[in-house]
Write a protein that holds these residues in place. Structure first.
Motif, mmCIF file in Angstrom:
data_model
loop_
_atom_site.group_PDB
_atom_site.id
_atom_site.type_symbol
_atom_site.label_atom_id
_atom_site.label_comp_id
_atom_site.label_asym_id
_atom_site.label_seq_id
_atom_site.Cartn_x
_atom_site.Cartn_y
_atom_site.Cartn_z
ATOM 1 N N SER A 10 0.847 -1.185 0.000
ATOM 2 C CA SER A 10 0.000 0.000 0.000
ATOM 3 C C SER A 10 0.883 1.235 0.000
ATOM 4 O O SER A 10 1.726 1.402 0.882
ATOM 5 C CB SER A 10 -0.905 -0.009 1.241
ATOM 6 N N GLY A 11 0.688 2.092 -0.996
ATOM 7 C CA GLY A 11 1.497 3.308 -1.067
ATOM 8 C C GLY A 11 1.014 4.384 -0.107
ATOM 9 O O GLY A 11 1.810 5.109 0.506
ATOM 10 N N TYR A 12 -0.322 4.491 0.052
ATOM 11 C CA TYR A 12 -0.891 5.635 0.767
ATOM 12 C C TYR A 12 -1.928 5.231 1.815
ATOM 13 O O TYR A 12 -2.715 6.062 2.268
ATOM 14 C CB TYR A 12 -1.484 6.629 -0.235
ATOM 15 N N THR A 57 -3.124 -5.437 -3.483
ATOM 16 C CA THR A 57 -2.314 -4.345 -4.056
ATOM 17 C C THR A 57 -3.237 -3.240 -4.575
ATOM 18 O O THR A 57 -4.340 -3.535 -5.050
ATOM 19 C CB THR A 57 -1.427 -4.867 -5.214
ATOM 20 N N PRO A 58 -2.787 -1.997 -4.514
ATOM 21 C CA PRO A 58 -3.543 -0.963 -5.210
ATOM 22 C C PRO A 58 -3.418 -1.178 -6.715
ATOM 23 O O PRO A 58 -2.495 -1.869 -7.172
ATOM 24 C CB PRO A 58 -2.840 0.337 -4.792
ATOM 25 N N THR A 59 -4.347 -0.626 -7.455
ATOM 26 C CA THR A 59 -4.180 -0.579 -8.911
ATOM 27 C C THR A 59 -3.480 0.722 -9.259
ATOM 28 O O THR A 59 -3.972 1.804 -8.952
ATOM 29 C CB THR A 59 -5.540 -0.685 -9.635
ATOM 30 N N TYR A 60 -2.288 0.589 -9.813
ATOM 31 C CA TYR A 60 -1.520 1.734 -10.291
ATOM 32 C C TYR A 60 -1.322 1.557 -11.799
ATOM 33 O O TYR A 60 -0.742 0.541 -12.233
ATOM 34 C CB TYR A 60 -0.144 1.792 -9.623
ATOM 35 N N MET A 61 -1.764 2.513 -12.556
ATOM 36 C CA MET A 61 -1.608 2.470 -14.011
ATOM 37 C C MET A 61 -2.103 1.141 -14.600
ATOM 38 O O MET A 61 -1.459 0.518 -15.440
ATOM 39 C CB MET A 61 -0.146 2.731 -14.424
ATOM 40 N N GLY A 62 -3.274 0.708 -14.105
ATOM 41 C CA GLY A 62 -3.923 -0.476 -14.666
ATOM 42 C C GLY A 62 -3.300 -1.799 -14.278
ATOM 43 O O GLY A 62 -3.561 -2.827 -14.937
ATOM 44 N N GLY A 63 -2.525 -1.835 -13.223
ATOM 45 C CA GLY A 63 -1.927 -3.102 -12.782
ATOM 46 C C GLY A 63 -1.490 -3.001 -11.335
ATOM 47 O O GLY A 63 -1.781 -2.004 -10.657
HETATM 48 C C1 LIG Z 1 0.979 5.876 -9.628
HETATM 49 C C2 LIG Z 1 -0.491 5.749 -9.440
HETATM 50 C C3 LIG Z 1 -1.258 5.153 -10.429
HETATM 51 C C4 LIG Z 1 -2.639 5.012 -10.267
HETATM 52 N N1 LIG Z 1 -3.359 4.379 -11.235
HETATM 53 C C5 LIG Z 1 -4.692 4.199 -11.057
HETATM 54 C C6 LIG Z 1 -5.461 3.492 -12.021
HETATM 55 O O1 LIG Z 1 -4.953 2.939 -12.995
HETATM 56 N N2 LIG Z 1 -6.801 3.412 -11.823
HETATM 57 C C7 LIG Z 1 -7.417 4.001 -10.745
HETATM 58 O O2 LIG Z 1 -8.626 3.947 -10.645
HETATM 59 N N3 LIG Z 1 -6.697 4.618 -9.782
HETATM 60 C C8 LIG Z 1 -5.361 4.726 -9.912
HETATM 61 N N4 LIG Z 1 -4.623 5.334 -8.933
HETATM 62 C C9 LIG Z 1 -5.280 5.680 -7.661
HETATM 63 C C10 LIG Z 1 -5.017 4.590 -6.610
HETATM 64 O O3 LIG Z 1 -5.405 3.327 -7.097
HETATM 65 C C11 LIG Z 1 -5.818 4.888 -5.335
HETATM 66 O O4 LIG Z 1 -5.451 6.149 -4.839
HETATM 67 C C12 LIG Z 1 -5.619 3.825 -4.275
HETATM 68 O O5 LIG Z 1 -6.527 4.045 -3.239
HETATM 69 C C13 LIG Z 1 -4.200 3.834 -3.731
HETATM 70 O O6 LIG Z 1 -4.068 2.813 -2.774
HETATM 71 P P1 LIG Z 1 -2.936 2.905 -1.661
HETATM 72 O O7 LIG Z 1 -3.286 4.044 -0.757
HETATM 73 O O8 LIG Z 1 -3.017 1.595 -0.935
HETATM 74 O O9 LIG Z 1 -1.614 3.106 -2.365
HETATM 75 C C14 LIG Z 1 -3.261 5.491 -9.084
HETATM 76 C C15 LIG Z 1 -2.471 6.092 -8.088
HETATM 77 C C16 LIG Z 1 -1.111 6.211 -8.259
HETATM 78 C C17 LIG Z 1 -0.292 6.838 -7.153
#
Ligand SMILES: Cc1cc2nc3c(=O)[nH]c(=O)nc-3n(C[C@H](O)[C@H](O)[C@H](O)COP(=O)(O)O)c2cc1C
Length: 183
Positions: A10-12, A57-63
């Protein structure tokens, strides 16, 4: 007695909150992948001893995040020795948008489990998709392969809708029950 582990990055903090709910409900050990994409030797041992492994895992850039992918790539050593063969697996992803391409991430997690020779646990909760449905309902995002969660992009984890939190709790319970049957 079965053992379940929830391993997540989790990044955030949003995915961390969901990981904590799933782990509590599944009576699972919680393993956090750090910001460098690493876990400890003890964590690897915990995974080896688990009957069920839940990926988050969060979705970041579609993965998945790169940190989660680094963990997945590092698990190739386990893969080579078939160390996780016949374990149960499940997965979840959190994103900012309602859809946000979370399905891509879940498909990746499911494929990772298959590479390891695992059996995949589906969500098994009917979708709330009627006119009367709200974000407070169980499975209001309509997932089936795993748990989908949406977290507003300008708020912390406390703003995650109630229905998604309830779905996470129900998913953890299901994982716990299936792991007990499987162990
Ligand atoms: C680098 C980056 C890429 C992201 N890409 C997507 C995405 O492809 N689709 C989406 O809906 N949200 C996207 N987000 C938003 C995150 O998925 C969302 O803020 C999520 O709650 C982050 O989870 P975390 O707090 O556990 O890191 C992105 C955020 C970051 C920082």
């Amino acid at each position: 007695m079965s053992q379940v582990s929830v391993i997540f990055h989790s990044g955030y903090g949003h995915t961390k909150k969901i990981a904590e709910i799933v782990a509590q409900s599944a009576h699972a050990k919680l393993i956090e992948i750090n910001s460098e994409g690493d876990i400890s030797d003890t964590d690897w041992q915990t995974l080896a001893e688990s009957d069920a492994i839940v990926f988050g895992t969060p979705t970041y850039m579609g993965g998945p995040s790169w940190q989660f992918k680094k963990f997945a790539d590092t698990s190739s050593k386990v893969w080579f020795n078939r160390g996780w063969s016949n374990k149960l697996f499940a997965g979840f992803s959190v994103s900012g948008s309602l859809n946000g391409d979370k399905q891509m991430t879940l498909s990746y997690l499911q494929t990772l489990a298959a590479q390891h020779g695992g059996l995949w646990i589906s969500l098994d909760i009917l979708p709330a998709n009627t006119l009367a449905a709200t974000r407070d309902d169980l499975n209001n995002l309509g997932g089936s392969a795993g748990l989908l969660v949406q977290a507003p992009s300008d708020a912390d984890a406390e703003a995650i809708p109630t229905g998604d939190l309830k779905t996470a709790e129900a998913f953890g319970k299901r994982i716990n029950e299936l792991a007990a049957k499987w162990a």
